[in-house]
Design a protein around this motif. Structure first.
Motif, mmCIF file in Angstrom:
data_model
loop_
_atom_site.group_PDB
_atom_site.id
_atom_site.type_symbol
_atom_site.label_atom_id
_atom_site.label_comp_id
_atom_site.label_asym_id
_atom_site.label_seq_id
_atom_site.Cartn_x
_atom_site.Cartn_y
_atom_site.Cartn_z
ATOM 1 N N LYS A 152 1.501 -1.020 -0.177
ATOM 2 C CA LYS A 152 0.190 0.044 -0.101
ATOM 3 C C LYS A 152 0.814 0.976 0.157
ATOM 4 O O LYS A 152 0.272 2.344 -0.270
ATOM 5 C CB LYS A 152 -0.963 -0.426 1.209
ATOM 6 N N ASP B 36 1.248 7.134 6.123
ATOM 7 C CA ASP B 36 -0.043 7.172 5.600
ATOM 8 C C ASP B 36 -0.681 8.101 6.162
ATOM 9 O O ASP B 36 -1.620 8.802 6.110
ATOM 10 C CB ASP B 36 -0.701 6.025 4.855
ATOM 11 N N ALA B 125 -10.484 5.803 9.264
ATOM 12 C CA ALA B 125 -10.304 5.684 7.068
ATOM 13 C C ALA B 125 -9.382 5.433 6.675
ATOM 14 O O ALA B 125 -8.968 4.771 5.745
ATOM 15 C CB ALA B 125 -10.935 7.061 6.928
ATOM 16 N N HIS B 126 -8.232 5.843 7.021
ATOM 17 C CA HIS B 126 -6.730 5.229 6.564
ATOM 18 C C HIS B 126 -6.612 3.868 7.697
ATOM 19 O O HIS B 126 -5.836 3.381 6.240
ATOM 20 C CB HIS B 126 -6.063 6.606 7.847
ATOM 21 N N GLU B 128 -8.700 1.666 6.707
ATOM 22 C CA GLU B 128 -9.892 0.884 6.167
ATOM 23 C C GLU B 128 -8.928 0.556 5.016
ATOM 24 O O GLU B 128 -8.433 -0.452 3.926
ATOM 25 C CB GLU B 128 -11.016 1.625 6.228
ATOM 26 N N GLU B 129 -8.029 1.954 4.802
ATOM 27 C CA GLU B 129 -7.486 2.113 3.563
ATOM 28 C C GLU B 129 -5.855 1.661 3.362
ATOM 29 O O GLU B 129 -6.019 0.143 2.647
ATOM 30 C CB GLU B 129 -6.966 3.733 2.632
ATOM 31 N N SER B 132 -7.016 -2.459 3.105
ATOM 32 C CA SER B 132 -8.427 -2.800 2.652
ATOM 33 C C SER B 132 -7.856 -4.356 2.145
ATOM 34 O O SER B 132 -8.713 -5.249 1.859
ATOM 35 C CB SER B 132 -8.786 -2.072 1.417
#
Lengths: 154, 154
Positions: A152, B36, B125-126, B128-129, B132
DNA sequence: TATTGTTATACTCTATAACTATA
DNA sequence: TATAGTTATAGAGTATAACAATA
């Protein structure tokens, strides 16, 4: 007794939302691993980053400085001092690349190969220690999961 | 075409012994997560360490500075500047502890609670990303495995 | 124009030792 | 004597911008 307040502490205190965040546990586990690494390799002059570069140079003789950095996620600018350090230690050799006079081709020096082997033995022992509560299947699983996260990287 | 040498690079180059070392993958995955994190939280003034402290203070109102640091693996000496920063931002409050005049009791300030909530949404959210490609079971498994490694901290 | 390596620089995180004030 | 917090300091990792030489 010093253990009493510590016990109380461990029993009653909580991490809050951190408990469920993979990023937090990744950070802590990685830190624990790094601390043990430098403890086990103290006195050898080896560090995690340097070992990474040596491993890549060893596996790819003649690789460019930039390409090695890219594989390891190390910026061009930061590679310079690291490569200087490895050359100063006589662990790697740096020659102008035959096909591109801007680039350097990196190869292992004899002392570097020896260091790599010596440190690898210690590192395997350190991994064995750190992963002793994980089964063989767990270890494979862990590396697989981490690989998916690494992918990622932006 | 710039993609050609990169493709060639990815195809032919190898990591060497790093491939099988959990420590390396932990380092890279943790780094990717951290990068991230700061990308997603840019402009909020939040950093991984600060969020950790906020989470612990939020979950344990009145906790001592030292106890909070111990839970997070942060040295006493390094806590000072971090707590100063959080107090300056008006995210936490620091009062002399009622029972021990050497110690500080830390509690959330209103702005801190708001920040924590705001950042937590972004962090979820981060996560989750970044996760994923992992199933729900994988995520649980990952945190469990990391927990076993964290426990090895000396 | 793009890329390789370089320099300069700065920020964050972490580690150690010595100090003070309280306990 | 031990602990809570502090100060000072240093090392290591990482990030950005600007430059020279070469492609």
């Amino acid at each position: 007794m010093a253990s009493q307040p510590l016990d109380t502490e461990t029993e009653s205190l909580e991490l809050g939302v951190l408990t469920e965040l993979a990023g937090y546990h990744l950070r802590r586990a990685s830190g624990a691993f790094a601390a043990d690494f430098s403890r086990v390799l103290a006195g050898t002059g080896m560090r995690q980053v340097l070992f990474g570069i040596l491993s890549v140079v060893d596996a790819n003789p003649g690789i460019n400085q930039g390409a090695a950095g890219r594989m390891l996620g190390i910026q061009r600018a930061n590679m310079v001092a690291l490569i200087n350090e490895l050359v100063d230690k006589d662990w790697i050799e740096r020659k102008v690349a035959a096909d591109d006079r801007r680039a350097f081709a990196l190869t292992m020096a004899p002392a570097g190969s020896a260091k790599l082997a010596e440190c690898l033995a210690r590192i395997r022992a350190h991994e064995e220690e750190m992963l002793s509560d994980l089964s063989a299947a767990d270890r494979t699983r862990l590396i697989t999961l981490l690989g998916k996260i690494e992918a990622k990287e932006k």
